[in-house]
Motif scaffolding. Structure first.
Motif, PDB file in Angstrom:
ATOM      1  N   GLY A  66      -6.117  -1.511 -10.191  1.00 52.24           N
ATOM      2  CA  GLY A  66      -5.245  -2.715 -10.998  1.00 52.24           C
ATOM      3  C   GLY A  66      -5.283  -2.453 -12.620  1.00 52.24           C
ATOM      4  N   LEU A  67      -5.094  -1.019 -12.977  1.00 51.44           N
ATOM      5  CA  LEU A  67      -5.184  -0.756 -14.212  1.00 51.44           C
ATOM      6  C   LEU A  67      -3.906  -1.332 -14.950  1.00 51.44           C
ATOM      7  CD1 LEU A  67      -6.694   1.030 -16.474  1.00 51.44           C
ATOM      8  CD2 LEU A  67      -5.127   2.771 -16.058  1.00 51.44           C
ATOM      9  N   HIS A  68      -2.884  -1.302 -14.346  1.00 52.43           N
ATOM     10  CA  HIS A  68      -1.517  -1.798 -15.091  1.00 52.43           C
ATOM     11  C   HIS A  68      -1.200  -3.041 -14.556  1.00 52.43           C
ATOM     12  CE1 HIS A  68      -0.269   1.731 -17.575  1.00 52.43           C
ATOM     13  NE2 HIS A  68      -0.818   2.437 -16.857  1.00 52.43           N
TER      14      HIS A  68
ATOM     15  N   GLY B 170       2.420  -2.990 -10.511  1.00 54.59           N
ATOM     16  CA  GLY B 170       2.557  -1.338 -10.469  1.00 54.59           C
ATOM     17  C   GLY B 170       2.793  -0.436 -11.574  1.00 54.59           C
ATOM     18  N   VAL B 171       2.478   0.858 -11.467  1.00 52.69           N
ATOM     19  CA  VAL B 171       2.542   2.160 -12.152  1.00 52.69           C
ATOM     20  C   VAL B 171       3.694   2.817 -11.940  1.00 52.69           C
ATOM     21  CG1 VAL B 171       1.338   3.947 -12.936  1.00 52.69           C
ATOM     22  CG2 VAL B 171      -0.058   2.243 -11.867  1.00 52.69           C
TER      23      VAL B 171
ATOM     24  N   ASP C 199      -0.097   3.625  -7.927  1.00 51.18           N
ATOM     25  CA  ASP C 199       0.441   2.866  -6.661  1.00 51.18           C
ATOM     26  C   ASP C 199       0.999   1.603  -7.160  1.00 51.18           C
ATOM     27  OD1 ASP C 199      -2.034   0.993  -7.246  1.00 51.18           O
ATOM     28  OD2 ASP C 199      -2.784   1.876  -5.348  1.00 51.18           O
ATOM     29  N   ARG C 200       1.760   1.089  -6.127  1.00 50.89           N
ATOM     30  CA  ARG C 200       2.500  -0.417  -6.283  1.00 50.89           C
ATOM     31  C   ARG C 200       1.245  -1.615  -6.770  1.00 50.89           C
ATOM     32  NH1 ARG C 200       4.081  -4.420  -7.449  1.00 50.89           N
ATOM     33  NH2 ARG C 200       6.192  -5.476  -6.851  1.00 50.89           N
ATOM     34  N   ARG C 201       0.098  -1.469  -6.674  1.00 53.70           N
ATOM     35  CA  ARG C 201      -0.844  -2.536  -6.946  1.00 53.70           C
ATOM     36  C   ARG C 201      -1.270  -2.183  -8.664  1.00 53.70           C
ATOM     37  NH1 ARG C 201      -3.599  -5.308  -9.008  1.00 53.70           N
ATOM     38  NH2 ARG C 201      -5.141  -6.994  -8.185  1.00 53.70           N
TER      39      ARG C 201
ATOM     40  N   ARG D 126       0.738  -1.227   0.233  1.00 55.55           N
ATOM     41  CA  ARG D 126       0.029   0.091  -0.001  1.00 55.55           C
ATOM     42  C   ARG D 126       1.126   1.332  -0.060  1.00 55.55           C
ATOM     43  NH1 ARG D 126      -4.967   0.704   4.612  1.00 55.55           N
ATOM     44  NH2 ARG D 126      -6.018   2.273   3.295  1.00 55.55           N
ATOM     45  N   TRP D 127       1.419   1.605  -1.119  1.00 53.15           N
ATOM     46  CA  TRP D 127       2.142   2.770  -1.302  1.00 53.15           C
ATOM     47  C   TRP D 127       2.152   3.255  -2.735  1.00 53.15           C
ATOM     48  CZ3 TRP D 127       4.807  -1.894  -0.187  1.00 53.15           C
ATOM     49  CH2 TRP D 127       5.634  -2.398  -1.103  1.00 53.15           C
ATOM     50  N   HIS D 128       2.431   4.555  -2.695  1.00 48.97           N
ATOM     51  CA  HIS D 128       2.321   5.173  -4.307  1.00 48.97           C
ATOM     52  C   HIS D 128       3.574   4.930  -4.837  1.00 48.97           C
ATOM     53  CE1 HIS D 128       4.481   8.547  -2.569  1.00 48.97           C
ATOM     54  NE2 HIS D 128       4.600   8.948  -3.696  1.00 48.97           N
ATOM     55  N   THR D 129       3.818   5.173  -6.177  1.00 49.96           N
ATOM     56  CA  THR D 129       4.807   4.926  -6.968  1.00 49.96           C
ATOM     57  C   THR D 129       5.156   6.192  -7.806  1.00 49.96           C
ATOM     58  OG1 THR D 129       3.580   3.739  -8.695  1.00 49.96           O
ATOM     59  CG2 THR D 129       4.755   2.510  -7.093  1.00 49.96           C
TER      60      THR D 129
END
Length: 661
Positions: A134-136, A140-141, A73-75, A55-58
Motif C-alpha cells: 500500500g505504498l501509494h 494503485g501504482v 499493483d492495483r492495491r 489482485r493484478w499488477h499495473t
C-alpha cells in the motif's frame, strides 16, 4: 496486461509482456517481432502477487544488473521479484538473438495460448523478495521507472517516490509532491538536459510539469484521467493522443521559440522562514561551495549550494513531505568521510516534524558541482496519535493548528553515562508547550517523550546546551522564550534519562513525561522573543542573548552550580549579570548571534545588521550594515579561519530572499 523493455534484447523488435490472471498469478512472456510472420512468444516466469481485493499488477520494470523485476499493483504496493532464476534469464536472451526456435508460437492466434502456456506448470510460482504494501494508497501504482540505479514509482496519491535496493529489499529514500492539485501522477520522464518531467492529470486536464522550473509546460483539456493516452515529445513538436467519448483525439503542437528569459530563478514560492549553514565543501576546479538548508511558507525545505564566485544559488534537493508551512530547521552533523553528512529535522504547521539523512558529495559533472542524497528517516504528527486514541469522542481535542516555532537538538546524549542510540530534539510550540522528542534512527521512530505547558502562551524559541562538571558528569540544559518576553531555563537531564529507560522497556513506545519546573525565569523583554542564542565563555559561564518584537536586545551571564538540597544534589543557575538595550533596532529583532564573548551580531526587520561590543554592564554598537532582504526571518553565522590564522565571520540572512555576507 503491460509491456516492459526487456534488457539484453533489441528494443525495436523485442519486449516483455506481463499478464495478470486468476488467483494473483502474473506471467512474464518474452515477445519478439518477426516481419511477415507471427511473433515469437516464450513464457519466462510465473509470479504470485500478494492477496488483496483487486489482485493484478499495473506496471513493471526490469533491473538488468541485479536480475530483478519491480512491479506495482492495483492495491498501491511495490513488489520485487527475482527473474534471474526464471527459466534461464540470460540463456533465453541469447537463444532469441541467435534465432533459436524452442517452444515458440509460429502460427495463428488460436494456437497462441495452448502452445505458449502448455508447459507453464513446469515453471515454479515465485513469491516476492520484498513487498512495500500500500505504498501509494488504495488507488494503485501507475508507473515504475529505473534511472541511474534508483527506482522511481508514481501513483494516484499525488506523490512520486525514490527508492533503492538494499540487500535485495526495497527501501524508500524520499517522496516528492509536485505542483499542488496534481493528484493523479501517471509517469516520469527524465530528459537529456537533466530535467524531470512529471506527467499526470490535474482535474480534467493532462499536465506536463517541470520539476526544474516548477511550472506547467503543457496543460491539455482531455476530460481527466480515466482514459487511455500516450504522450511523445521531441525538440520539434509535442504530441498527445487520448480517447474521449469513444473517439481517438490527437493534440499536436509545434515547438515555439521561448521568448521568456529567467533573470533570477526562485528558490521558494513564498518567503523563506529559516536558514541553516550545513558546511563548506572543496571541489577541485571550483571555489569554496557553501551548502545551506532553507525552509519556507510554501511547505517545502530546500538543500542548496551557494558559490562565492558565481554568486548563484543552485538547489540540490527539495523536501516536500510537509502539508503546511515549514517554520524551523535543526541539524546534527554526522561522520562525513566523503563529504558533508547531517541528520536534518524540519518542523512547522499542523504539528508536523520530518527527519532526513543528508549526504553531500563532490560531483564535478553536475552544474552545482555537488550531489546530495536524501533519505527520509522518520516523521511525527500530534494528530496521528489523537486518531489512535480510544473514546476520543469524549475528549477535547488538542489544538489542531499547533505549530512548531523553533527546534534545537539536545547535544551530547550518546555518552558512557547515557549509552543509547536515541537522539533528542526540543521543540517550541504555539500551544504554549515545550516538547522533547526522541529519535531512534535504526527503527525510524520519532517519539514524544516529555512536555510542559509552563509558559501558558506561545513559545517562540528554544535552545539546548550542555554543561559538563569538572568530574565529567553532564547536565542537559534548555532555554525557552515566549511571547510575554520571558526566558526560562530548564534542567532536562532527569526526563531524558527516564525517557531512555521507558523507551527501552516499552520497545520504543511510552507515555510523555512531565518536565520539572524551570530552574529560573528571566523577564528579558516587554513582548515576544524572536531571536535567541547561547554561547559558552572560556570561564565556563554562559552568555545568553535575545532580541524582541519591541526592538530591544537583552544579554545575561549565567553560571551553573550544584544546589545542595536535602535530597540529592541538583542543578542551580545563577544570573551573574544582565544588560538590556532598548530600541537597539527600529523593528523586530529576528536574528541574534554571540560570535565571541565580547562580540554580538543582531539583525532586524529594519534591514540593519549591527555588531555590538559586550562589556560588563553595557552594549556598545561598533558598526551597522544594511542588507537587502525584506521581512527578515532568521540569520545563521559561521566562522572561517583563513591563511595566516585570520578569522573571518560569515552570515546568511533569509526572509523575502536570501543574502550572504
Amino acid at each position: 496486461l503491460s509491456w516492459a523493455p526487456r534488457p539484453g534484447l533489441p528494443a525495436a523488435t523485442a519486449a516483455a509482456l506481463l499478464a495478470s490472471g486468476p488467483d494473483g498469478v502474473m506471467l512474464w512472456l518474452d515477445v519478439t517481432h518477426r516481419p511477415g510472420q507471427a511473433p515469437w512468444v516464450r513464457l519466462m516466469g510465473r509470479y504470485l502477487l500478494p492477496p488483496c481485493k483487486q489482485r493484478w499488477h499495473t506496471c513493471a520494470a526490469f533491473l538488468p544488473q541485479e536480475g530483478l523485476l519491480v512491479c506495482g499493483d492495483r492495491r498501491g504496493s511495490l513488489l520485487l521479484f527475482s527473474c534471474s532464476s526464471s527459466s534461464g534469464w540470460a540463456a533465453e536472451s541469447t537463444s532469441f538473438a541467435n534465432g533459436s526456435t524452442d517452444p515458440v508460437v509460429e502460427d495463428s492466434s488460436n494456437e497462441l495460448e495452448p502452445s505458449c502456456l502448455l508447459h507453464k506448470g513446469a515453471l515454479p510460482l515465485e513469491s516476492p523478495l520484498s513487498v512495500l504494501f500500500g505504498l501509494h494508497g488504495k488507488t494503485g501504482v501507475t508507473s515504475v521507472t529505473i534511472h541511474r540505479g534508483y527506482i522511481y514509482s508514481t501513483g494516484r496519491d499525488g506523490v512520486y517516490r525514490q527508492l533503492r535496493l538494499q540487500d535485495q529489499q526495497l527501501e524508500v529514500l524520499q517522496k516528492h509532491r509536485p505542483c499542488k492539485g496534481l493528484q493523479w501522477i501517471e509517469e516520469l520522464r527524465f530528459t537529456s538536459d537533466g530535467d524531470l518531467l512529471v506527467l499526470g492529470f490535474h482535474a480534467d486536464n493532462f499536465v506536463v510539469w517541470s520539476s526544474r522550473t516548477g511550472e506547467n509546460l503543457h496543460c491539455i483539456p482531455c476530460g481527466g484521467g480515466h482514459r487511455s493516452w500516450s504522450y511523445c515529445s521531441s525538440p520539434s513538436a509535442e504530441v498527445f493522443a487520448f480517447i474521449k467519448s469513444g473517439d481517438v483525439m490527437l493534440y499536436h503542437r509545434e515547438a515555439e521559440p521561448c521568448e521568456q528569459q529567467v533573470l533570477l530563478a526562485s528558490l521558494h514560492g513564498r518567503e523563506i522562514t529559516c536558514v541553516r549553514h550545513l558546511g563548506a565543501m572543496e571541489v577541485p576546479g571550483h571555489a569554496t561551495l557553501n551548502v545551506f538548508v532553507t525552509s519556507s511558507e510554501d511547505t517545502t525545505a530546500c538543500v542548496l549550494v551557494l558559490s562565492e564566485n558565481s554568486r548563484a544559488a543552485v538547489p540540490l534537493a527539495r523536501l516536500s513531505d510537509h502539508i503546511s508551512s515549514v517554520r524551523a530547521l535543526a541539524f546534527a552533523m554526522g561522520p562525513g568521510d566523503e563529504g558533508l553528512s547531517a541528520l536534518l529535522f524540519s518542523a512547522g504547521g499542523r504539528a508536523q516534524i520530518e527527519c532526513y539523512q543528508l549526504l553531500c558529495t563532490g560531483d564535478s559533472v553536475s552544474e552545482s558541482a555537488v550531489a546530495c542524497q536524501v533519505i527520509h528517516v522518520a516523521s511525527h504528527r500530534l494528530d496521528k496519535h489523537w486518531e489512535q486514541k480510544k473514546n476520543r469522542h469524549k475528549l477535547v481535542k488538542m489544538d489542531p493548528e499547533t505549530r512548531y516555532m523553533s527546534l534545537s537538538i539536545v547535544p551530547g546524549t550518546s555518552t558512557k553515562q547515557l549509552p543509547t542510540p536515541w537522539k533528542f530534539l526540543a521543540a517550541a510550540c504555539s500551544d504554549g508547550s515545550v516538547r522533547i522528542f526522541g529519535l531512534l534512527e535504526a527503527a525510524q521512530k520519532l517519539v514524544l517523550v516529555a512536555e510542559s505547558f509552563h509558559h501558558q502562551r506561545c513559545v517562540l524559541k528554544v535552545e539546548a546546551f550542555l554543561h559538563t562538571w569538572a568530574g565529567g558528569e553532564r547536565r542537559h540544559l534548555l532555554c525557552s522564550a515566549a511571547t510575554d518576553g520571558s526566558v526560562a531555563f530548564w534542567d532536562i537531564t532527569g526526563p531524558i534519562m527516564d525517557a531512555v529507560d521507558a523507551l527501552h522497556q516499552g520497545e520504543g513506545e511510552m507515555q510523555p513525561l512531565a518536565l520539572d519546573a524551570p530552574l529560573v525565569t528571566v523577564m528579558a523583554h516587554s513582548c515576544g522573543v524572536n531571536s535567541l542564542h547561547i554561547r559558552k565563555t572560556p570561564e565556563g559561564q554562559y552568555l545568553v542573548a535575545s532580541g524582541s518584537d519591541d526592538g530591544s536586545i537583552h544579554v545575561c551571564l549565567l553560571e551553573v552550580a550544584l544546589s545542595r538540597g536535602e535530597a540529592a544534589a541538583g542543578t542551580c543557575l545563577q544570573v551573574l549579570e544582565r544588560v538590556s538595550r532598548p530600541c537597539a533596532h527600529a523593528a523586530h529583532v529576528t536574528g541574534i548571534r554571540v560570535l565571541r564573548p565580547d562580540l554580538l551580531l543582531s539583525a532586524s526587520v529594519d534591514q540593519r545588521l549591527t555588531l555590538w561590543n559586550w562589556q560588563p554592564g553595557t552594549l556598545v554598537p561598533l558598526s551597522t550594515t544594511f542588507f537587502h532582504v525584506p521581512d527578515l526571518a532568521e540569520l545563521d553565522c559561521w566562522e572561517v579561519v583563513e591563511a595566516g590564522g585570520k578569522l573571518r565571520y560569515y552570515c546568511v540572512l533569509c526572509g523575502q530572499g536570501l543574502e550572504m555576507l
